[in-house]
Design a protein around this motif. Structure first.
Motif, PDB file in Angstrom:
ATOM      1  N   SER A  66       0.844  -1.192   0.000  1.00  0.00           N
ATOM      2  CA  SER A  66       0.000   0.000   0.000  1.00  0.00           C
ATOM      3  C   SER A  66       0.874   1.235   0.000  1.00  0.00           C
ATOM      4  O   SER A  66       2.048   1.196   0.370  1.00  0.00           O
ATOM      5  N   SER A  67       0.307   2.327  -0.408  1.00  0.00           N
ATOM      6  CA  SER A  67       1.077   3.559  -0.406  1.00  0.00           C
ATOM      7  C   SER A  67       1.466   3.929   1.018  1.00  0.00           C
ATOM      8  O   SER A  67       0.736   3.662   1.968  1.00  0.00           O
ATOM      9  N   GLY A 115      11.872  -6.322   0.886  1.00  0.00           N
ATOM     10  CA  GLY A 115      11.128  -6.028   2.095  1.00  0.00           C
ATOM     11  C   GLY A 115      12.038  -5.389   3.128  1.00  0.00           C
ATOM     12  O   GLY A 115      13.139  -4.930   2.812  1.00  0.00           O
ATOM     13  N   PHE A 116      11.587  -5.398   4.374  1.00  0.00           N
ATOM     14  CA  PHE A 116      12.392  -4.784   5.428  1.00  0.00           C
ATOM     15  C   PHE A 116      12.084  -5.466   6.757  1.00  0.00           C
ATOM     16  O   PHE A 116      11.073  -6.153   6.914  1.00  0.00           O
ATOM     17  N   TRP A 117      12.998  -5.286   7.690  1.00  0.00           N
ATOM     18  CA  TRP A 117      12.837  -5.839   9.027  1.00  0.00           C
ATOM     19  C   TRP A 117      12.475  -4.718   9.998  1.00  0.00           C
ATOM     20  O   TRP A 117      13.014  -3.599   9.899  1.00  0.00           O
ATOM     21  N   PRO A 174      11.033  -1.402  -0.994  1.00  0.00           N
ATOM     22  CA  PRO A 174      10.365  -0.741   0.140  1.00  0.00           C
ATOM     23  C   PRO A 174      10.589   0.765   0.139  1.00  0.00           C
ATOM     24  O   PRO A 174      11.660   1.249  -0.263  1.00  0.00           O
ATOM     25  N   LYS A 175       9.600   1.494   0.594  1.00  0.00           N
ATOM     26  CA  LYS A 175       9.693   2.956   0.673  1.00  0.00           C
ATOM     27  C   LYS A 175       9.937   3.379   2.120  1.00  0.00           C
ATOM     28  O   LYS A 175       9.290   4.297   2.651  1.00  0.00           O
ATOM     29  N   VAL A 176      10.844   2.678   2.760  1.00  0.00           N
ATOM     30  CA  VAL A 176      11.235   3.012   4.125  1.00  0.00           C
ATOM     31  C   VAL A 176      12.756   3.024   4.184  1.00  0.00           C
ATOM     32  O   VAL A 176      13.436   2.531   3.282  1.00  0.00           O
TER      33      VAL A 176
END
Length: 609
Positions: free
Chosen positions: A22-23, A72-74, A98-100
């Protein structure tokens, strides 16, 4: 990550569900009643919330994977509970980049999923993930949770609990005991930020930008820096795989050999994958301090000694660029043995699947390279297999072949040997002799289905006959990994090797029945350990003895896999050779090095027939 790595690493934790991202929203804080990461992880290997939706799970981003299809991310929860069995970290599978960023404080809503890397049929443990996520970034630039240190004080000496018989031997449902078992300890840290200090490299950097270290430096060490695998019941708990989250354009993955030190702190999330189990995916990676490991050179055989070697040349075909290197290995490091059993000789066009089975071009290119390297003008003998009948790389038609130095030893050519005809043994003037030389041992036996048939040859050295049987037993493909959810793991591939060992043992006994004091050597890539049932079946009734056992236990290895230095290549000898005395050497020129030309180390036996 380099492109050659991406395809393999993509399979590491890619979720088995169709996920969308999701955004990213930048405003909403976490709900007060949201579950915590440790609630998702639970105190067993599988989540008590698997298959359920969770909302606004809070955490700090500790690592981001931007490559491959396992993107992905942790995250790690902001507050730990009091239970050491419950991990505070979890992987969020996004499928796209990922956008983080590391240090972001986020909340995540999504589906809790248990993903088994490689598929359920592998018996691997599962990875707890949040999939189909909606991600909210609350703030950025936050301090990361303090890394949990993984070292000799924290890793237990026992490897794994026995699985639950009622669950098919699985440990999944057992409550984790991280202070008692190493696998439980690592599972209790799944997804968490962990760190190791300076650690010895025990498997060299591979083409997929991975290496292995040990955090237990005194655990079964050998003199060259590796960790020896010597028993099914005594696993090496300190082994840990290292990968990197840092793009290679920013920091190339370190190149290291066994015995080097990954110096300084290596830190990042603890992942689990099908290619080695628990893996530190490094956000910060140490630097390599060279240990100075050099390739070994065996001694030259004396005039009265016969030197016999086995060497797996790893799918050698005429298009390879390793012929000069293999020649140098044979001439310089093996000191030009009188007889060399070669495994994994491919046909004249390698993996091209067009019906070609002859390997004369492969063998000529190798023997020419040996001469160019200053070695003897070896002659060779082999038998072409039936197309696609012997396993290995499709179209490659791998087989064993004999090299021999005609200035030192002669080959007894006796017609009749082909891909499907079984060689026999007769008795002539009180001596054993083969009905065909070269010949294949019991090729119609179901033991050799889709596997290499043994090659038998009769040689003469200083007037004495020597029988040599070259082998390449079935691989360990299909076995469950040491880190599997089933404990102890199932070794299904043994079934075929046991049949193969029984067939070879019977053939050796046939020779010894005709001539009790015959000199018989059975050698090659046995694909099993010196302590295995496969080896015991080869040795049955005293017909053979694995000569690698003449070495100290710390020096018994020919292969390095996932941090374990282990025996796969063996030379077994008949009672007359053992009684008469011999010298044995496992010549370490490949398995410990990042620039290996084969993944196997050759073995050399010297004796006086």
């Amino acid at each position: 990550m380099p492109s050659k790595s991406s395809a393999r690493i993509a399979a590491l934790t890619v979720a088995a569900v169709c996920s969308t991202v999701s955004s990213v929203v930048l405003t909403s804080p976490a709900h007060a009643d949201a579950v915590a990461v440790h609630d998702i992880q639970g105190s067993t290997r599988t989540s008590p919330l698997a298959g359920q939706q969770v909302t606004d799970v809070a955490g700090i981003v500790t690592g981001v994977r931007t490559y491959g299809s396992s993107r992905g991310f942790w995250i790690q929860g902001p507050s730990a509970d009091a239970d050491p069995a419950t991990s505070e970290g979890v992987f969020v599978f996004t499928s796209s980049t990922p956008k983080v960023a590391v240090g972001d404080s986020v909340t995540v809503s999504g589906l809790v999923t248990e993903f088994v890397p490689g598929g359920a049929s592998t018996g691997n443990q599962s990875v707890t993930e949040i999939t189909r996520p909606t991600v909210t970034v609350v703030s950025g630039g936050n301090a990361l949770p303090a890394a949990t240190v993984v070292d000799s004080r924290s890793v237990p000496a026992a490897y794994a609990p026995e699985g639950d018989p009622a669950a098919g031997g699985s440990v999944n449902g057992l409550t984790l005991r991280p202070k008692k078992y190493a696998l439980d300890f690592y599972e209790s840290l799944e997804g968490m930020n962990v760190a190791i200090g300076s650690s010895r490299v025990v498997t060299a950097t591979d083409p997929y930008s991975e290496l292995w270290v040990t955090v237990e430096p005194h655990e079964n060490p050998n003199r060259r820096g590796g960790t020896v695998y010597g028993s099914y019941s005594s696993q090496n708990t300190g082994r840990l795989q290292i990968q990197s989250l840092i793009p290679t354009a920013t920091q190339p993955f370190p190149t290291a050999n066994v015995g080097d030190t990954l110096k300084g702190t290596t830190e990042g999330p603890l992942d689990y994958n099908q290619f080695g189990g628990y893996t530190l995916t490094a956000r910060t990676i140490g630097t390599v301090e060279a240990g100075g490991l050099e390739r070994e050179t065996t001694r030259k055989q004396s005039r009265t000694e016969l030197a016999v070697a086995t060497y797996n040349v790893e799918n050698l075909d005429p298009t390879d660029g390793t012929f000069a290197d293999h020649a140098a290995a044979i001439v310089e490091h093996l000191q030009s043995p009188d007889i060399v059993s070669l495994e994994e000789i491919q046909d004249n066009n390698g993996a091209t699947n067009d019906g070609t089975v002859a390997a004369d071009l492969t063998m000529k290119k190798l023997t020419d390279a040996i001469v160019a390297a200053g070695g003897p003008a070896y002659e060779w003998r082999s038998i072409d297999p039936v197309d696609l009948a012997d396993g290995g790389e499709p179209g490659g038609n791998i087989r064993q072949a004999f090299l021999y130095n005609p200035a030192r030893v002669s080959f007894v050519d006796r017609a009749g040997g082909d891909a499907t005809t079984a060689v026999g043994v007769t008795k002539v003037r009180g001596k054993a002799r083969l009905t065909a030389s070269p010949g294949r041992v019991d090729p119609a036996n179901a033991a050799w289905t889709n596997s290499r048939k043994p090659l038998a040859g009769e040689f003469v050295f200083r007037g004495e006959s020597v029988f040599v049987i070259a082998n390449h037993f079935a691989s360990k493909g299909g076995d469950q990994s040491l880190h599997a959810q089933v404990q102890p793991p199932a070794r299904s591939s043994e079934t075929q090797r046991h049949l193969q060992a029984t067939a070879v043992n019977a053939f050796v006994k046939d020779i010894l029945a005709k001539q009790r004091n015959a000199d018989v050597i059975t050698l090659g890539d046995i694909n099993d350990f010196e302590f295995s049932t496969t080896t015991k079946l080869l040795e049955a009734d005293g017909a053979l003895w694995s000569a690698v056992k003449s070495l100290p236990s710390s020096e018994r290895y020919s292969y390095d896999y996932q941090g374990n230095s282990q025996v796969l290549d063996q030379i077994l000898i008949s009672p007359s050779i053992r009684k008469g005395g011999f010298a044995y050497d496992s010549v370490h020129i490949n398995s410990e090095f990042s620039d290996q030309i084969s993944d196997h180390d050759p073995q050399v036996l010297r004796f006086r027939p």
